[in-house]
Design an enzyme around this catalytic site. Structure first.
Site, PDB file in Angstrom:
ATOM      1  N   GLU A 273      -7.183  15.232   5.785  1.00 28.15           N
ATOM      2  CA  GLU A 273      -6.309  14.093   6.051  1.00 28.15           C
ATOM      3  C   GLU A 273      -6.046  13.926   7.540  1.00 28.15           C
ATOM      4  O   GLU A 273      -5.966  12.796   8.041  1.00 28.15           O
ATOM      5  CB  GLU A 273      -4.986  14.254   5.293  1.00 28.15           C
ATOM      6  CG  GLU A 273      -5.105  14.085   3.787  1.00 28.15           C
ATOM      7  CD  GLU A 273      -5.557  12.690   3.374  1.00 28.15           C
ATOM      8  OE1 GLU A 273      -5.444  11.746   4.179  1.00 28.15           O
ATOM      9  OE2 GLU A 273      -6.033  12.547   2.226  1.00 28.15           O
TER      10      GLU A 273
ATOM     11  N   TYR B 244       3.029  10.369   5.889  1.00 28.43           N
ATOM     12  CA  TYR B 244       1.799  10.127   5.129  1.00 28.43           C
ATOM     13  C   TYR B 244       1.089  11.435   4.796  1.00 28.43           C
ATOM     14  O   TYR B 244       0.712  11.680   3.643  1.00 28.43           O
ATOM     15  CB  TYR B 244       0.846   9.213   5.911  1.00 28.43           C
ATOM     16  CG  TYR B 244      -0.549   9.250   5.326  1.00 28.43           C
ATOM     17  CD1 TYR B 244      -0.850   8.593   4.150  1.00 28.43           C
ATOM     18  CD2 TYR B 244      -1.553  10.025   5.940  1.00 28.43           C
ATOM     19  CE1 TYR B 244      -2.109   8.662   3.581  1.00 28.43           C
ATOM     20  CE2 TYR B 244      -2.809  10.097   5.382  1.00 28.43           C
ATOM     21  CZ  TYR B 244      -3.083   9.417   4.206  1.00 28.43           C
ATOM     22  OH  TYR B 244      -4.328   9.510   3.643  1.00 28.43           O
TER      23      TYR B 244
ATOM     24  N   ASP C 176      -0.440   4.956   4.107  1.00 28.88           N
ATOM     25  CA  ASP C 176      -1.131   4.722   5.378  1.00 28.88           C
ATOM     26  C   ASP C 176      -1.445   3.239   5.507  1.00 28.88           C
ATOM     27  O   ASP C 176      -0.980   2.412   4.711  1.00 28.88           O
ATOM     28  CB  ASP C 176      -2.390   5.582   5.473  1.00 28.88           C
ATOM     29  CG  ASP C 176      -3.471   5.173   4.478  1.00 28.88           C
ATOM     30  OD1 ASP C 176      -3.200   4.320   3.594  1.00 28.88           O
ATOM     31  OD2 ASP C 176      -4.589   5.698   4.576  1.00 28.88           O
TER      32      ASP C 176
END
Length: 355
Positions: free
Chosen positions: A34, A117, A135
């Protein structure tokens, strides 16, 4: 929005891309992937992720890695502060949690470089905690499906959309839901160009499609104009090596190695560095765009008479450039000139004095 979960999850089951971090979604794998995927395309991340995991397979290895090794693994991905924060956060995990990434949204938020996020993604995908991961892709999807005309760059809009997702996220499949939202935004509800509405599981109830607002949603304030800097990049060679210097520890491209460069052209700059040019000429030009700055660069190729360099600078040959020193992509347009200089090809002819 309440109609979304069932068709979305069914669509995701049939259309999800096969990605290495999805096949083994451990907290460490999810976290690293991520961070890498922030402002970076999936296709660009794939090779980096595999190399990173081979070199640094767990939190302990990441916490202990040398900075130069880490930067070399990250070279080309850009936004290098992400890598520095990864290492810092790994150290925090080792110190606070004995090397085990915490299974808590709130605790994840205390780690360096982990925002709402990323904490939501790790919590939901790795630990099954029903927390949204919001996001840019997800904001765009929500704005269109809900017909929300709020500016998605504003915290209030993001908070409102996050709350709407919190109300519908399936408690039994939060990770799949969040990944499905990301996937929909990345592959169907596209940011540039026409979205592929005929492939969208929400087409039957998407407000933007029904109300013909696809081209006007999401609402997003225009970015401020970037500042343009004219820079001269000095490609300085001696006996098949090129000169590098390390950038400051803070600021743009912090801590990375670079070809010496200065704003515009400065008379006497080589002499101020203690470099005596045997010959020199102008090279090519290049441009690199950062978030808030745009570099317009002109290269100056220099053959140095001696190997004297300012303190902290190094000479690097081809293997060292490939294996040791992380030079950011901002200078990628000058790679052919560097290769030429390292090979000694094309004698550098002096065309200007007093530089």
């Amino acid at each position: 929005m309440e109609q979304l979960p069932i068709p979305l999850l069914a669509w995701y089951h049939e259309n999800a891309r096969v990605l290495p971090w999805r096949s083994d979604p451990t907290p460490y794998h999810v976290w690293v992937s991520e961070i890498m995927l922030q402002q970076t395309r999936v296709a660009a991340v794939m090779g980096y992720y595999s190399r990173f995991m081979e070199a640094l397979p767990d939190v302990a290895a990441l916490a202990a890695v040398e900075d130069d090794t880490l930067m070399k693994l990250w070279q080309g991905l850009g936004y290098y502060s992400r890598a520095r924060n990864l290492k810092k956060a790994a150290g925090q995990v080792m110190e606070r949690y004995g090397g085990a990434i915490p299974a808590s949204y709130e605790e994840l938020l205390t780690l360096a470089g982990v925002g709402e996020y990323t904490a939501g993604a790790i919590s939901s995908i790795a630990f099954g905690i029903p927390v949204p991961a919001v996001d840019g892709n997800v904001l765009r999807v929500v704005a269109r499906i809900a017909g929300d005309e709020g500016d998605i760059t504003l915290p209030a809009t993001k908070k409102r959309m996050g709350q709407a997702l919190q109300e519908i996220i399936p408690t039994a499949m939060p990770g799949a839901f969040n990944q499905a939202m990301m996937e929909l935004g990345a592959t169907v509800c596209l940011p540039n160009g026409a979205p592929l509405c005929d492939r969208c599981p929400a087409a039957g109830f998407c407000a933007a499609l029904i109300q013909d607002k696809i081209n006007s949603l999401p609402v997003k304030a225009p970015k401020k104009a970037r500042r343009v800097e004219e820079r001269t990049v000095y490609l300085i060679f001696h006996e098949g090596r090129v000169a590098l210097r390390r950038r400051p520890d803070k600021g743009l491209l912090a801590g990375l190695w670079e070809y010496p460069n200065e704003l515009a052209e400065k008379t006497g700059i080589l002499e101020s560095w203690g470099i005596v040019p045997a010959s020199q000429r102008w090279g090519g030009t290049g441009k690199h765009i950062f978030t808030h700055i745009e570099w317009h660069m002109t290269a100056r190729m220099v053959q140095a008479e001696t190997e004297e360099l300012p303190e902290g600078w190094v000479w690097a040959d081809g293997p060292a450039l490939r294996q040791i020193y992380a030079v950011p992509n901002a200078f990628q347009s000058f790679t052919p000139l560097v290769e030429e200089g390292l090979a000694g090809a094309g004698n550098i002819q002096e065309v200007m004095d007093g530089i």
